[in-house]
Design a protein around this motif. Structure first.
Motif, PDB file in Angstrom:
ATOM      1  N   UNK A  66       0.820  -1.215   0.000  1.00 34.67           N
ATOM      2  CA  UNK A  66       0.000   0.000   0.000  1.00 34.67           C
ATOM      3  C   UNK A  66       0.852   1.263   0.000  1.00 34.67           C
ATOM      4  N   UNK A  67       2.039   1.231   0.602  1.00 41.45           N
ATOM      5  CA  UNK A  67       2.928   2.401   0.579  1.00 41.45           C
ATOM      6  C   UNK A  67       3.414   2.681  -0.839  1.00 41.45           C
ATOM      7  N   UNK A  91       7.966 -11.627  -3.882  1.00 49.42           N
ATOM      8  CA  UNK A  91       7.352 -10.357  -4.286  1.00 49.42           C
ATOM      9  C   UNK A  91       5.980 -10.608  -4.915  1.00 49.42           C
ATOM     10  N   UNK A  92       5.885 -11.566  -5.816  1.00 44.25           N
ATOM     11  CA  UNK A  92       4.580 -11.872  -6.444  1.00 44.25           C
ATOM     12  C   UNK A  92       3.539 -12.201  -5.394  1.00 44.25           C
ATOM     13  N   UNK A  93       3.921 -13.036  -4.448  1.00 39.51           N
ATOM     14  CA  UNK A  93       2.981 -13.441  -3.411  1.00 39.51           C
ATOM     15  C   UNK A  93       2.530 -12.256  -2.571  1.00 39.51           C
ATOM     16  N   UNK A  94       3.461 -11.350  -2.237  1.00 43.26           N
ATOM     17  CA  UNK A  94       3.094 -10.169  -1.445  1.00 43.26           C
ATOM     18  C   UNK A  94       2.163  -9.249  -2.235  1.00 43.26           C
ATOM     19  N   UNK A  95       2.401  -9.112  -3.539  1.00 42.57           N
ATOM     20  CA  UNK A  95       1.516  -8.280  -4.353  1.00 42.57           C
ATOM     21  C   UNK A  95       0.113  -8.882  -4.417  1.00 42.57           C
ATOM     22  N   UNK A  98      -1.866  -8.577  -1.168  1.00 42.90           N
ATOM     23  CA  UNK A  98      -2.146  -7.225  -0.701  1.00 42.90           C
ATOM     24  C   UNK A  98      -3.552  -6.769  -1.078  1.00 42.90           C
ATOM     25  N   UNK A  99      -4.244  -6.197  -0.116  1.00 35.08           N
ATOM     26  CA  UNK A  99      -5.574  -5.648  -0.379  1.00 35.08           C
ATOM     27  C   UNK A  99      -5.490  -4.493  -1.367  1.00 35.08           C
ATOM     28  N   UNK A 103      -7.139  -5.851  -6.653  1.00 32.35           N
ATOM     29  CA  UNK A 103      -8.011  -5.559  -7.777  1.00 32.35           C
ATOM     30  C   UNK A 103      -7.228  -5.267  -9.057  1.00 32.35           C
ATOM     31  N   UNK A 104      -5.914  -5.282  -8.957  1.00 35.34           N
ATOM     32  CA  UNK A 104      -5.085  -4.980 -10.113  1.00 35.34           C
ATOM     33  C   UNK A 104      -4.543  -6.260 -10.735  1.00 35.34           C
TER      34      UNK A 104
END
Length: 109
Positions: A66-67, A91-95, A98-99, A103-104
């Motif tokens: 979100x930052x 990184x993929x998993x964190x994206x 992420x709330x 939606x992206x």
């Protein structure tokens, strides 16, 4: 360890050097910000997503997606990450988790 992982392990430093060179070249005409283990490069004049993106620069990149998204939004840009999953595991998993990213479309996954 499979053959692909062994090969990547041996080439990791070379791939990171290539990424560093590309980032250095791109950074010359961009607004460059360091946020959440990512280097964000924004075109000062053009909102085209291919000119505005973030790349991981540390192992904990995108821990706070979100930052990163906030930075893009504050510059009226669409959030975009460019990275190689093998070089930047997690990184993929964190994206995806992420709330603020859910939606992206995860273009780099």
């Amino acid at each position: 360890m499979n053959q692909a992982a062994a090969t990547l392990g041996g080439l990791r430093e070379e791939f990171l050097a290539i990424q560093d060179s590309l980032v250095a070249a791109t950074s010359k005409d961009r607004i460059v910000l360091q946020v959440d283990g990512c280097q964000i490069m924004l075109s000062p004049d053009d909102p085209l997503s291919y000119l505005n993106y973030a790349v991981p620069v540390s192992h904990d990149a995108a821990a706070n997606v979100s930052a990163v998204v906030e930075v893009f939004q504050s510059h009226n840009r669409t959030p975009r990450f460019e990275f190689n999953q093998d070089l930047w595991p997690g990184v993929s998993e964190r994206l995806i988790a992420s709330a603020s990213w859910s939606s992206r479309k995860c273009r780099s996954c």
